[in-house]
Design a protein around this motif. Sequence first.
Motif, short mmCIF file in Angstrom:
data_model
loop_
_atom_site.label_atom_id
_atom_site.label_comp_id
_atom_site.label_asym_id
_atom_site.label_seq_id
_atom_site.Cartn_x
_atom_site.Cartn_y
_atom_site.Cartn_z
N ALA A 30 0.83 -1.02 -0.01
CA ALA A 30 0.00 -0.01 0.01
C ALA A 30 0.88 1.32 -0.07
O ALA A 30 0.59 2.20 -0.35
N SER A 31 2.20 1.00 0.42
CA SER A 31 3.07 2.20 0.56
C SER A 31 2.35 3.57 1.09
O SER A 31 2.49 4.48 0.63
N THR A 32 1.48 3.42 2.23
CA THR A 32 0.75 4.66 2.69
C THR A 32 1.37 4.49 4.17
O THR A 32 1.24 3.73 5.05
N TYR A 33 1.36 5.91 4.83
CA TYR A 33 1.82 6.42 5.95
C TYR A 33 0.86 7.21 6.56
O TYR A 33 0.12 7.89 5.80
N LEU A 46 8.38 15.28 1.55
CA LEU A 46 6.98 14.97 1.42
C LEU A 46 6.51 15.31 0.17
O LEU A 46 5.87 14.62 -0.48
N TYR A 47 7.04 16.61 -0.50
CA TYR A 47 6.37 17.10 -1.51
C TYR A 47 6.94 16.28 -2.54
O TYR A 47 6.29 15.95 -3.77
N GLU A 48 8.29 15.86 -2.65
CA GLU A 48 8.85 15.11 -3.89
C GLU A 48 8.54 13.50 -3.88
O GLU A 48 8.47 12.97 -5.01
N PHE A 49 8.28 12.94 -2.71
CA PHE A 49 8.18 11.42 -2.58
C PHE A 49 6.89 11.05 -2.14
O PHE A 49 6.69 9.86 -2.18
N PHE A 50 6.00 11.88 -1.83
CA PHE A 50 4.57 11.32 -1.44
C PHE A 50 3.72 12.27 -1.82
O PHE A 50 3.64 13.36 -2.17
N ASN A 51 2.39 11.70 -1.93
CA ASN A 51 1.33 12.25 -2.36
C ASN A 51 0.15 12.09 -1.04
O ASN A 51 0.01 11.23 -0.42
N LYS A 61 3.94 6.92 -7.30
CA LYS A 61 3.98 5.80 -8.20
C LYS A 61 5.36 5.58 -8.73
O LYS A 61 5.68 4.31 -8.80
N ASN A 62 6.05 6.65 -9.03
CA ASN A 62 7.35 6.11 -9.69
C ASN A 62 8.21 5.73 -8.95
O ASN A 62 9.16 4.93 -9.17
N ILE A 63 8.14 5.83 -7.44
CA ILE A 63 8.92 5.29 -6.58
C ILE A 63 8.38 3.72 -6.31
O ILE A 63 9.02 2.72 -6.29
N ARG A 64 7.16 3.53 -6.17
CA ARG A 64 6.44 2.15 -5.86
C ARG A 64 6.88 1.43 -7.03
O ARG A 64 6.91 0.06 -6.70
#
Length: 72
Positions: A30-33, A46-51, A61-64
């Motif tokens: 899920a990659s959710t925190y 946060l801005y660069e790696f999370f939505n 998504k590009n990291i997942r």
Amino acid sequence: MECIQESGRRYDVQIFGTDLDAEAITIARASTYSESIVKDVDQKRLYEFFNKVDHSYQVKKNIREKCHIRGA
């Protein structure tokens, strides 16, 4: 990802993870925190790696897509 970006080079990175615990695999996929990560993760990251999704943060998504998580 930050180190790769700073290097100015292009690398094709894949991350592999396994776990015996099916619930842990589900959570990892899920990659959710929770929102509480804002206490530990600076705003730039946060801005660069999370939505922001509802009341949580999800890895972009590009990291997942670089992560391969399987049950053992």
